[in-house]
Design an enzyme around this catalytic site. Structure first.
Site, short mmCIF file in Angstrom:
data_model
loop_
_atom_site.label_atom_id
_atom_site.label_comp_id
_atom_site.label_asym_id
_atom_site.label_seq_id
_atom_site.Cartn_x
_atom_site.Cartn_y
_atom_site.Cartn_z
CB SER A 92 -0.90 -0.01 1.24
OG SER A 92 -1.69 1.16 1.27
CE LYS B 161 -1.45 7.73 -1.65
NZ LYS B 161 -0.91 7.36 -0.34
CG LEU C 288 -2.72 7.85 5.54
CD1 LEU C 288 -3.56 7.74 6.81
CD2 LEU C 288 -2.86 6.58 4.72
CG ASN D 4 -3.71 0.22 3.61
OD1 ASN D 4 -3.87 1.27 4.21
ND2 ASN D 4 -2.80 -0.68 3.98
CG ASN E 38 -2.05 2.02 7.82
OD1 ASN E 38 -1.26 1.70 8.71
ND2 ASN E 38 -1.87 3.06 7.04
CB CYS F 250 -0.23 5.79 8.75
SG CYS F 250 0.48 7.13 7.78
CE LYS G 171 1.80 -1.77 5.73
NZ LYS G 171 1.85 -1.16 4.39
CB THR H 249 7.62 3.30 7.13
OG1 THR H 249 6.55 4.09 7.63
CG2 THR H 249 7.40 3.02 5.66
N GLY I 276 12.79 0.52 2.70
CA GLY I 276 13.83 0.19 1.74
C GLY I 276 14.66 -0.98 2.23
#
Lengths: 247, 305
Positions: free
Chosen positions: B24, B48, B76, B103, B131, B134, B169, B197, B221
């Site tokens: 997402s 997204k 978002l 998501n 989610n 975030c 998530k 993240t 990453g």
């Protein structure tokens, strides 16, 4: 033309002004990029690609100008001919030379002159006239003026220190030269483009810059708010009508 | 020529032709990339993140490059839940036959439930990914995913309004991921996606200010891969519901490694931003890799560690 990943080889990579390099890339097969579009270059050792506007589109290659502003562009400046680079191209919307009736004014600030070169070629190919006004801080930053003159169009320079051309901003040079035009196109620092759009009554297009993630419209990292709501600089732009931009 | 390999996996009763899913936020609503690739090579697509109301998101710059990764602070940006169910998801469904994952984000338990109820009524959507992680929105998002009670409350509320499979998530920005995953499982979650993240930051030392306009953002990453893998392993060991592994995956080898750690499906995130073709390239590389590793079916390697 759809976005594609493509391998290019460096033909030349030379300094042409202070911290400013001209990169010529060649590939196998035809290249089709319009003025105002950009490419996203994968640099070995760096996570994100580097978006660079296209200054000229050759039958099988591209001419790009870039300025050394950080580690990535420093590494680019040290790349030698023969080096292979992977590009995403073409990206973004382009300028609209077809919307110019007879005469265009091209206004560049610093490296913003780069995409105006391909735009000038497109305008001339459509039988239209063009005048360029380019602004730089100092004489040693001047680039693309001779290349644009070689196309046969008048080029007026403004420098902040007055070492070449009109002393002051591009708006000072425009006021001094008073060129005839029905549409203008500008690329350069945001304050310059804001001043240009405020000073000129004619319809105009501006090429914006923003820090990008994917460069291709799906990460929403470079979104800006416009009069038409959120827009992605990479995919909805980088060229926008001046009326759309919220200065 | 590599002998026929079975890439398919089964996830909560859904058959995925392969386990690879763009994560997402790194693939738009799928339709943005329809011209660039054959979307139907993808096992699933996580759309997204969507809130009840449309959101513009955070000011720019939203992106900062790092060694072996990047920070994003998109915040978002999305057109809202009604646009998702009426427009975005059906548009993708019309061209894509794989698993479509909505998501869902929110600012309150009620908003999560409202959004999931709306998504439940959308036949184009196969699975909900909630989610609670975030890092880029205040007063919501990650706050729900860093406390087991809140995560369980969101899980229970959304499970009450949908019959579609619900994955929660999770955020890696916690002391003990297992406690939170178990709380979600106990509250009825059908699966866990992890990780979102890592909260990160960069400073422009010349300008003497943060690179990201919002100061901090989510780091992702290849640099986070070992940490994400460890968390996938811990959660897969502790829970009996399936896991979608996410974090730093960039190649077919990483997919196999995530699956051996316990992931049933594997999401690819930041890599899409440097290489939009990353997912189809990874899928294309899987059969030869499986052959070299003596793997006939990916389903067999899930959680073998």
């Amino acid at each position: 033309m759809l976005m594609q990943k493509r391998i290019f080889r460096i033909e030349s990579n030379e300094g042409v002004a202070r911290d400013t390099f001209r990169l010529v890339l060649r590939t196998d097969g035809a290249v089709a990029v319009r003025s105002g579009q950009f490419v996203d270059i994968a640099l070995p050792g760096f996570f994100l690609r580097r978006p660079i506007s296209v200054s000229d589109c050759l039958s099988d290659g591209l001419v790009l100008y870039y300025k050394v502003v950080g580690e990535g562009t420093r590494a680019m400046s040290e790349m030698t001919p023969g080096t292979v680079l992977e590009l995403l191209e073409p990206l973004g919307s382009g300028f609209h030379p077809e919307k110019c009736r007879e005469a265009a004014l091209l206004i560049g600030g610093g490296l913003g002159a780069a995409p105006l070169y391909l735009l000038a070629k497109e305008l001339l190919a459509q039988g239209k006239k063009a005048t360029a006004v380019l602004g730089f801080n100092k004489a040693d930053e001047i680039c693309l003026a001779e290349e644009l003159r070689a196309l046969g169009i008048p080029v007026h320079i403004a420098t902040m220190d007055g070492s070449v051309g009109t002393k002051g901003f591009v708006t000072d040079a425009i006021a001094a030269v008073r060129p005839a035009f029905d549409r203008f196109y500008t690329c350069g620092p945001l304050p310059m483009m804001k001043a240009v759009c405020a000073a000129l009554d004619a319809p105009g297009e501006v090429s914006l810059e923003e820090r990008m993630g994917c460069g291709a419209g799906f990460c929403y990292g470079c979104s800006i708010l416009t009069k038409n709501g959120p827009r992605r600089v990479c995919a909805d732009g980088p060229v926008f009508d001046k009326e759309e931009v919220l200065w | 020529m590599v002998a026929e390999k079975n890439l398919a996996v089964s996830l909560c009763g859904l058959t995925m032709k392969n386990p690879v899913v763009p994560a997402s936020g790194t693939f738009g609503f799928g339709i943005e990339l329809a011209d660039a690739m054959d979307l139907n090579t993808l096992g699933g697509i996580s759309l997204k993140g969507t809130t009840r109301e449309p959101r513009y998101g955070n000011p720019t710059p939203r992106i900062a490059e790092c060694t072996a990764g990047m920070i994003n602070s998109v915040g978002l940006q999305n057109p809202g839940i009604e646009a998702l169910v009426a427009d975005k998801a059906p548009a993708l469904r019309s061209i894509y036959g794989g698993v479509i994952i909505a998501n869902i984000s929110g600012y309150s338990v009620e908003e999560y439930a409202f959004n999931c109820a709306r998504a439940d009524g959308c036949p184009a959507i196969d699975l909900l990914e909630v989610n609670v992680s975030c890092p880029n929105v205040h007063g919501g998002g990650m706050a729900f995913g860093t406390d087991p009670k809140s995560a369980a409350a969101v899980t229970a509320a959304v499970k009450a309004v949908t019959r579609k499979p619900v994955f929660i998530k999770l955020s890696p920005n916690v002391t003990d991921i297992v406690t939170i995953a178990r709380a979600c499982e106990d509250a009825g979650a059908d699966g866990i996606t992890l990780v979102n993240t890592f909260l990160g930051m960069r400073i422009d030392i010349r300008k003497r200010k943060p690179v990201i306009a919002n100061t901090m953002g989510g780091f992702s990453g290849p640099a986070i891969f070992p940490v994400a893998l460890r968390m996938v392993y811990q959660v897969a060991q502790a829970c009996s519901i399936p896991v979608m592994g996410c974090g730093g995956v960039r190649r077919a080898e990483d997919v196999v490694e995530m699956m051996m750690a316990g992931a049933t499906a594997v999401q690819v995130g930041a890599e899409n931003l440097r290489n939009p073709m990353a997912c189809p390239e990874i899928i294309a590389a899987l059969p030869a890799l499986m052959d070299s590793l003596g793997i006939d079916s990916l389903q067999e390697i899930i959680g073998i560690i």
